[in-house]
Design an enzyme around this catalytic site. Structure first.
Site, PDB file in Angstrom:
ATOM      1  N   GLU A  55      10.269  64.025 -52.303  1.00 35.32           N
ATOM      2  CA  GLU A  55      11.227  64.570 -53.266  1.00 35.32           C
ATOM      3  C   GLU A  55      12.435  65.181 -52.538  1.00 35.32           C
ATOM      4  O   GLU A  55      12.253  65.912 -51.550  1.00 35.32           O
ATOM      5  CB  GLU A  55      10.502  65.643 -54.094  1.00 35.32           C
ATOM      6  CG  GLU A  55      11.314  66.306 -55.172  1.00 35.32           C
ATOM      7  CD  GLU A  55      10.496  67.311 -55.966  1.00 35.32           C
ATOM      8  OE1 GLU A  55      10.974  67.791 -56.997  1.00 35.32           O
ATOM      9  OE2 GLU A  55       9.350  67.622 -55.530  1.00 35.32           O
ATOM     10  N   LYS A  62      13.760  63.670 -62.698  1.00 37.21           N
ATOM     11  CA  LYS A  62      12.552  64.461 -62.911  1.00 37.21           C
ATOM     12  C   LYS A  62      12.556  65.023 -64.322  1.00 37.21           C
ATOM     13  O   LYS A  62      13.579  65.505 -64.809  1.00 37.21           O
ATOM     14  CB  LYS A  62      12.488  65.589 -61.880  1.00 37.21           C
ATOM     15  CG  LYS A  62      11.172  66.368 -61.837  1.00 37.21           C
ATOM     16  CD  LYS A  62      11.157  67.303 -60.638  1.00 37.21           C
ATOM     17  CE  LYS A  62       9.845  68.030 -60.485  1.00 37.21           C
ATOM     18  NZ  LYS A  62       9.816  68.878 -59.267  1.00 37.21           N
ATOM     19  N   CYS A  98       6.907  64.814 -58.516  1.00 40.63           N
ATOM     20  CA  CYS A  98       6.120  66.022 -58.293  1.00 40.63           C
ATOM     21  C   CYS A  98       5.512  66.622 -59.553  1.00 40.63           C
ATOM     22  O   CYS A  98       4.498  66.158 -60.044  1.00 40.63           O
ATOM     23  CB  CYS A  98       6.969  67.060 -57.558  1.00 40.63           C
ATOM     24  SG  CYS A  98       5.932  68.339 -56.753  1.00 40.63           S
TER      25      CYS A  98
END
Length: 636
Positions: free
Chosen positions: A46, A115, A169
């Site tokens: 990330e 994200k 994540c």
């Protein structure tokens, strides 16, 4: 790739916080290494082009501009690489900043995935800098290319079943993970760009989370977390890398960085999705935006572990746990059947071989569950022309030490009488000679069950049923088959477990001798007192047949793929010619013997592979094997 195996990798390059040029060089260097290793899908951490722990530097125009320049550098440096790579960076879009994964190949941006779920607790305050993924796709100009910013899938044009999806994540940790809809839309491999720090015990939680997500979504899951170069002001990042497939962890590494490589079998995943239809109902509910890419087709080198005995766990602790569970399931099934029928006895033909030994041991466990005396087990030994002293003595000793009621019925005279009735020459040792004995055994057992108000407990195992290695209306028939879904390779371990770890140490010596006895139906006369008829000399090694059985029935693999896997798992023990010889035997017997399986008695299902015609395996008895045999001939 050939047989559906796709080489994938997690990468954890070294980085310098806010040094985008350096990070770009580390990124494309790792991409080149992955390409040279044959990797087709690479997932990097990330925000890898800036570093995850830049904090308020994400407000700096210089850092954001250089992150995009770094991506441009990576694109230019990798324009000849076909590895599909997920690169993390921050992106400015319409007055908002997004934490993104840029999916790139051959210098082209296939798409950008933002994200969705941003953590906002403890040390993780991403909402301070970033916005959550927009609800609708956004078109943007990035590095001179027009691309979509959206949750989307990436479909390979020339490899069926290879469809990629990506999340970042915290998306995995959320109860509404984007990967759920990605899988529903067809993604078979999910990549996760992460920067999850390490504290005591968190690695185990992460491992469980990744493996269970791959199981729930019937997918491959590639998880790459940040490592060296991130700030250690308050956190430590251990470069935790995980590759999982349908609940199985294929590869894992921590604290090392570099590339972690394994292969995901998208054919296997597709087969399981078709079989369960778990994702079919929601097939149109996921992202509608997708990009396509292509890969050069070739044969992927296999580095993943392929167990030579897929029914048998490799570690002793796991193997013992499996044995305990199978014995419990089988004995519970028999207990219920005995209770329901009101059977006064359980009749078992005890030959001194492995299968009948396991059947009588399971029957003993069932009797104990019902608080019944083991004298309610009638163990019948039926010596005939091929019976050896060793097997007869072991059968008698086992029955006596268990406390079962022992009966001995010598079949020699009744079989000879039957030969006279049908005009069979006793010197003609053909299939009639053998099967007449097997059917006489079954008749004796059935009649003793009638005499005693009991049930005949079948002893045939899954491997024998697959090969049709049983006499129709002989050992093929019983009133309840306790071994029916237990393969031969596992039968041996179950008896071994009861010998060494069971509650009856007095059975140890006789069980060990039974384990050491060659597998045989003992239907041909002994030679100098020893077994003359060895089953594995006639139909092939059960180790091979159980391997074939698992991959043919459980996963529906083609003969070529089964052959390739068998070479990878058992090639050091068996030559290619031997593997192919017995694979041909397996297919030939499996197709020709279905009529026996279509009228099997009930028996407890204990594993994922079963041949019960009532639910697990429904196949016409007259199905042609030509299609499979033709492919086998091409392998020659």
């Amino acid at each position: 790739m050939k047989d559906g195996f796709i080489a994938v990798a997690c990468g954890a390059p070294k980085l310098r916080l806010a040094d985008c040029a350096y990070n770009a060089e580390q990124t494309f260097t790792m991409m080149r290494s992955a390409e040279n290793a044959g990797v087709k899908v690479l997932v990097l951490p990330e925000l890898g082009l800036t570093g995850y722990t830049c904090g308020d530097l994400f407000y700096q125009e210089a850092l954001l501009r250089e992150a995009e320049e770094a991506l441009k550098t990576v694109l230019t440096a990798t324009r000849n690489l076909e590895v599909v790579t997920a690169v993390g960076l921050p992106l400015r879009v319409k007055n908002k900043l997004y934490n993104c994964a840029a999916i790139i190949q051959r210098g082209r941006i296939l798409g950008v995935v933002p994200k969705t779920h941003l953590p906002n607790y403890g040390e993780f305050c991403e909402k301070r800098w970033f916005a959550s993924a927009p609800e609708e796709p956004v078109t943007l100009d990035l590095c001179g290319q027009v691309v979509f910013l959206a949750s989307q899938i990436f479909e390979c044009e020339n490899i069926p079943g290879l469809t990629l999806g990506f999340e970042i994540c915290e998306d995995l940790w959320s109860p509404e993970s984007p990967s759920v809809k990605l899988a529903q839309a067809g993604a078979t491999i999910i990549g996760n760009l992460s920067a999850s720090n390490d504290v005591v015990g968190k690695d185990a939680y992460r491992r469980q989370l990744v493996t269970m997500q791959s199981a729930k979504l019937l997918c491959g899951y590639v998880y790459a977390s940040a490592g060296a170069g991130e700030s250690t002001s308050d956190l430590v990042f251990g470069a935790h890398q995980l590759i999982a497939e349908n609940g199985t962890l294929l590869a894992e590494r921590r604290f090392e960085g570099g590339l972690l490589i394994s292969e995901i079998d998208v054919q296997r995943l597709a087969c399981e999705r078709r079989r369960t239809q778990a994702l079919a109902a929601e097939a149109d509910s996921g992202p509608q935006d997708y990009s396509s890419f292509s890969l050069t087709e070739g044969k992927t080198k296999l580095t993943r572990c392929i167990s030579p005995m897929p029914f048998v766990p490799e570690g002793k602790e796991d193997r013992d746990t499996r044995c305990r569970e199978i014995l419990l399931l089988a004995s519970l099934g028999l207990k219920r059947r005995l209770e329901h029928t009101g059977a006064k006895t359980a009749v078992v033909g005890l030959s001194g071989g492995l299968d009948s030994t396991l059947a009588v041991l399971i029957t003993g466990l069932a009797m104990k569950m019902m608080d019944r005396s083991l004298t309610d087990i009638i163990a019948v030994t039926m010596p005939c022309f091929g019976t050896t002293d060793r097997t007869r003595n072991n059968a008698v000793l086992l029955a006596e030490q268990m406390g079962a009621t022992l009966r001995t019925v010598d079949l020699s005279q009744s079989v000879r009488s039957h030969f006279r009735d049908i005009g069979q020459d006793p010197e003609n040792r053909d299939v009639t000679y053998e099967n007449a004995q097997a059917r006489e055994r079954t008749q004796v057992l059935m009649d003793i069950a009638n005499q005693s108000g009991g049930l005949v407990i079948g002893t045939g195992d899954l491997s024998e049923l697959a090969l049709g290695w049983c006499t129709y209306n002989g050992d093929h028939m019983s009133m309840y088959g306790v071994n029916a879904s237990i393969p031969k390779t596992l039968v041996r371990h179950l008896v071994g477990y009861l010998s060494r770890d069971g509650e009856e140490p007095e059975l140890h010596d006789v069980l060990e001798d039974i384990l050491d006895t060659p597998v045989s139906p003992e239907l041909l006369p002994a030679v100098q007192g020893s077994i003359s008829q060895r089953t594995e000399d006639l139909v092939g090694p059960y180790e091979l047949h159980d391997f074939f059985l698992y991959y043919v029935l459980r996963w529906g693999f083609t003969p070529g793929k089964v052959y390739r896997l068998a070479q990878a798992a058992l090639g050091r023990k068996y030559s290619r010619d031997i593997i192919l010889k017995w694979l041909k035997t397996f297919y030939r017997r499996f197709f020709s013997q279905q009529f026996k399986r279509n009228c099997l008695p009930d028996g407890p299902k204990v594993g994922t592979v079963s041949l019960s015609p009532r639910g697990d395996w429904r196949m016409p008895s007259d199905a042609a094997a030509d299609l499979w045999m033709a492919e086998l001939e091409t392998l020659s």
